[in-house]
Design an enzyme around this catalytic site. Structure first.
Site, PDB file in Angstrom:
ATOM      1  N   GLU A 508      20.220  62.405  31.773  1.00 26.33           N
ATOM      2  CA  GLU A 508      21.153  62.041  30.715  1.00 26.33           C
ATOM      3  C   GLU A 508      20.870  60.609  30.290  1.00 26.33           C
ATOM      4  OE1 GLU A 508      25.881  62.735  29.703  1.00 26.33           O
ATOM      5  OE2 GLU A 508      25.069  63.256  31.664  1.00 26.33           O
ATOM      6  N   GLU A 783      31.387  58.363  38.864  1.00 28.32           N
ATOM      7  CA  GLU A 783      31.811  59.098  37.675  1.00 28.32           C
ATOM      8  C   GLU A 783      33.162  59.766  37.891  1.00 28.32           C
ATOM      9  OE1 GLU A 783      29.807  62.284  34.574  1.00 28.32           O
ATOM     10  OE2 GLU A 783      29.079  62.209  36.642  1.00 28.32           O
TER      11      GLU A 783
END
Length: 930
Positions: A508, A783
């Site tokens: 990502e 996260e």
């Protein structure tokens, strides 16, 4: 372009205050010149500068209280200053402004060099000495300035397919020899690439930059670099050599490939401009005369997947002028398109900023060894390892280990994140990959000479990120809070790699706008990211320009090309400029981004019915304990339409405020009225008269957004605050917030006077809390609140980064409230020093910050029922200092009983505090409160 601002040291400030009294004019004349001269977003003597209409900033020495006037002079030669400026002079301007003073001379042009000085008049009207001479040099500002062509080899034809069948390109080795008939007076190299490059002259590295030129919307703008290469050139034969790889431009990270298919194979563009001793000019450009091969030692390089290096393909001497390239291929060329702007890079390049050497071997087998860097980091390893000829060293990476000591790599998803080195001979190799990066804490080596015993000197960690300087410090008496501060700063440096990324490790690593908008204030406290954010906002504007309706995609650069915007994410276009303006005082951030902000509000309007926008939203991303299980619960429980409407109102309100700052009175009223209408619709739809959110599932974030964005009538707001407190109590004083609610929580509780409650939440040890991850061994922000636990292992979802910065937004509150250092006026022109201690958790906290005016700091401790506060207030500012105990008769200042004077004046007091207006200086306050 360099950006290295002088940062005055705290001790130096103190020493100057002691030895150079404010009224000691004789001493002032010796050392009263302005210092730290910078242009635009804090650049000191920049080379290859981007801005033909810069502004100027400077700092006053700590012996001076304030400025009453200034005089700036600018010239084409240092010899003309200060008396004969031939470019511009401001004349004497009566003003206390010492930051972002606009240049008002004729527009500067490509290559132009400008020298400038400033002097000021102090609070007594006494003029200073002229400052030292600063300078700036423009880069190539226009596409027409380039006489070079894009060059490279057609590596797409090789049809090398990698992960998920993405096209891969062999790295290219490109070179050109040239002769110089006389010695060199000066030389500049202007260079960029479609891809990433490393450039050499006569066998020497031109710079220490990494992954240049960086990542922009390549279909709109490509950044260019300028290097002073005067010392690298020589009389006679010379050679320029470039290594070129895919990078962001041609790698699978740019998955919206329709943007770049017309030039899929990487290319470089370079122009050497050399002034010889006889003042003649020689220009060397990238063109058909260059040669290249794609058969060098770097066989493949991918940002996601790693690098393959085969030493058997090394090309000795290829970067020097004594190399025979007879068999090399002639490059292909491509003319410069006017559709893509070539512009000097306006923020810091990526570089290696630190080397981690405190390494531990955690396990060995007959065929591998695992090293612990003791810190989750972004960068590459430097390996110094014994090998046998023909063997392949495999270098694998992981953020954490599984219970059996093996690597946890599921969260890397399809990113192979593996490097390979093939040895050409027996012996010690010393190597690091050049055109990739990894997010990791653990490194596994295999394929080395197994007759050697592994040792900790085999591996070092090269920490890489944009070359941003440290801007502030925070420390406290609590070890876990200090670890949280460390985790925040590491999470920042690991995700500020040319753009603000979500994570550094998996497939990502994209510029998610929501993550960025919640972290930008905390980032500015810890690192000087003024230019960094300004540059990324330019990419955002360029991306929005592709959408007539004002849509802003949720990642910038927009490589997904899915034409979807999200509330709370695209609002970065309004929130970040407003936050940065208040932190820096740089009004250009508002001017540059004003139309973008208006267009984004217009997009909300175009999708709204009765002021309720019907657009996509990631909502309160990764809120803990969602009602829906697994991936379906990632958006949390605060409804999409609720969040859409709240952010529609908030962005409209901020646009109104921005318009007010810019003097756009009609827009100010227009958007304020719009905000009020949205707020009314919001309250009617989502709240009842008891201030309760109209939903069976109550969330902390629903109340936080409504309260912080001021979307409720005062009587309803008070009731909503009570419901918020109840929701927090229902969670046993734990967090119930995701990406959007978390950064707002401390601000709302602060405004409510619930400081002790915020302390209680912050210091919770169990899930979900900030300290929970620390108790599980985290060295960066995660996260998810529950990415890992020692008891249950890893979160089963594949989206599970252990290095995300969003939840680090609490750092702003740590600076502003725990240490007590915040801004009352844009750019810290007026400072607030107002710590509120809680002795249940802390007896000391301290923060410092390099403001645009100089270093400010607030440091407090409590000892033996005595409160101590040390405050440093930079020149040309004032501060409101709030002492959190009111025993004025016991207040000591610098060891003496408080007496009002020109430096300190009590402006307010009650039974709980004393508020003092302070002039610049260093003060020690002491109060016995029991």
């Amino acid at each position: 372009m360099n950006k290295h601002c002088y940062r005055p040291k705290f001790l130096l400030s103190v020493v100057l205050l002691v030895y150079f009294p404010v009224f000691g004019y004789c001493q002032q004349k010796i050392n009263n010149a302005a210092t730290s001269l910078t242009v635009s977003e804090g650049f000191e003597n920049p080379l290859g500068f981007y801005d033909p209409t810069p502004n100027f900033s400077w700092k006053l020495p700590p012996t001076i209280k304030s400025q009453t006037a200034y005089y700036i002079v600018a010239a084409s030669s240092p010899d003309l200053l200060p008396d004969n400026p031939d470019i511009w002079e401001s004349e004497k301007i009566k003003s206390d402004r010492s930051t972002f003073v606009d240049y008002k001379g004729p527009n500067l042009v490509s290559r132009q060099k400008v020298y400038w000085q400033v002097k000021y008049w102090d609070e007594h009207g006494v003029p200073s000495m002229w400052s030292e001479k600063a300078h700036l040099e423009l880069g190539l500002l226009n596409n027409s300035d380039w006489k070079a062509k894009w060059i490279g080899l057609d590596t797409a034809k090789d049809s090398i397919k990698g992960v998920r069948n993405f096209l891969m390109h062999r790295p290219q080795y490109l070179r050109k020899e040239f002769e110089l008939p006389s010695n060199i007076k000066s030389a500049r190299l202007y260079i960029t690439s479609k891809g990433v490059f490393d450039v050499h002259l006569n066998g020497k590295d031109v710079s220490n930059d990494v992954l240049t030129p960086g990542w922009t919307p390549y279909n709109k703008r490509i950044e260019t670099l300028t290097y002073d290469i005067t010392e690298l050139l020589t009389l006679g034969k010379n050679a320029i050599a470039v290594e070129l790889a895919s990078g962001w431009h041609s790698g699978r990270i740019s998955r919206g490939r329709a943007l770049y298919d017309n030039f899929a194979s990487p290319k470089i563009l370079c122009q050497l401009e050399i002034i010889l001793n006889d003042d003649t000019k020689k220009v060397i450009v990238s063109d058909e005369s260059w040669k290249g091969i794609a058969d060098g030692p770097i066989r493949l390089a991918s940002l996601y997947d790693g690098e393959v290096y085969n030493a058997n393909f090394e090309i000795p001497g290829w970067t020097t002028s004594n190399f025979n390239d007879y068999t090399w291929k002639t490059v292909q060329t491509e003319i410069i398109s006017n559709n893509v702007k070539l512009q000097p890079k306006r923020h810091e390049t990526v570089t290696t900023t630190q080397v981690l050497e405190d390494v531990e071997i955690v396990s060995t087998t007959n065929s591998s060894v695992v090293f612990d860097m003791k810190q989750n980091m972004l960068g590459v390893p430097r390996v110094t390892v014994p090998m046998k000829k023909g063997d392949t060293l495999t270098v694998r990476f992981s953020e954490m280990l599984l219970a059996d000591g093996t690597f946890y790599t599921e969260n890397y998803r399809s990113a192979k994140s593996t490097d390979f080195y093939i040895a050409s001979k027996d012996g010690i190799i010393d190597w690091y990959p050049k055109f990739t990066f990894h997010g990791f804490q653990f490194i596994e080596l295999s394929g080395y000479d197994y007759s050697a015993k592994p040792n900790i000197n085999w591996v070092k960690g090269l920490v890489q990120h944009s070359d941003i300087e440290k801007n502030g410090t925070f420390i406290s008496s609590d070890a876990k809070l200090n670890q949280l501060q460390s985790n925040i700063t590491w999470g920042l440096r690991d995700n500020l790699l040319d753009i603000p990324t979500d994570c550094p490790q998996r497939d990502e690593r994209l510029g998610w706008t929501g993550d960025a908008q919640v972290i930008s204030p905390t980032a500015m406290f810890n690192y000087d990211t003024h230019a960094f954010w300004a540059a990324w906002l330019q990419s955002m504007r360029e991306t929005q320009s592709e959408h007539e309706n004002g849509l802003i995609p949720f990642i910038i650069p927009d490589v997904l090309q899915n034409n979807i915007a999200s509330s709370g994410w695209a609002d970065a276009s309004v929130i970040i400029p407003w936050d940065l303006y208040n932190i820096t005082g740089d009004i250009r951030l508002l001017e540059e981004n004003y139309e973008m902000a208006k267009k984004w509000v217009g997009y909300y309007q175009s999708t709204s019915k009765d002021y309720i926008p019907n657009i996509h939203s990631f909502a309160d991303w990764l809120q803990p304990y969602p009602e829906k299980p697994g991936k379906k619960g990632n958006k949390g429980d605060t409804p999409r339409l609720f969040i859409n409407t709240a952010y529609f109102a908030h962005s409209s309100h901020l646009v109104s405020k921005i318009a007010g700052v810019l003097g756009k009175t009609e827009d100010e009223k227009k958007y304020k009225d719009l905000y009020k209408k949205i707020a009314s619709a919001f309250e009617t739809k989502f709240f009842d008269q008891e201030g309760r959110f109209k939903s069976k599932k109550q969330t902390q974030t629903s109340y936080l957004l409504a309260i912080y964005f001021d979307l409720l009538q005062p009587s309803i707001k008070i009731k909503a605050q009570a419901h918020l407190l109840q929701e927090i109590k229902n969670a046993d004083y734990h967090l119930g917030t995701g990406f959007l609610g978390t950064p707002i929580l401390p601000k709302v509780l602060d405004d409510m006077g619930e400081i002790d409650l915020m302390y209680k939440i912050l210091f919770k040890e169990t899930y979900p809390s900030w300290f929970y991850s620390i108790n599980q061994g985290a060295t960066t922000m995660w996260e998810r609140w529950n990415s890992f636990s020692k008891k249950d292992g890893y979160n089963p979802q594949s989206m599970n980064s252990l290095n995300h910065y969003a939840y680090g937004a609490i750092g702003q509150w740590m600076y502003e409230r725990i240490a007590g250092l915040s801004s009352l006026e844009p750019g810290y022109k007026k400072i607030k020093i107002a710590p509120i201690p809680n002795t249940d958790f802390l007896n000391m906290a301290s923060a410092s910050l390099n403001t645009p005016y100089g270093q400010a700091s607030s440091s407090w401790k409590i000892d033996n029922s005595t409160f101590y506060l040390d405050a440093v207030i930079p020149s040309n500012t004032t501060a409101e200092i709030q002492i959190p105990y009111n025993t004025e008769q016991n207040l000591l200042v610098n060891g003496i009983s408080y007496r009002e004077d020109s430096n300190l004046k009590v402006i307010d007091s009650n039974k709980n505090m004393i508020k003092i207006l302070a002039q610049p200086g260093t003060f020690n306050f002491q109060i016995k409160f029991k």
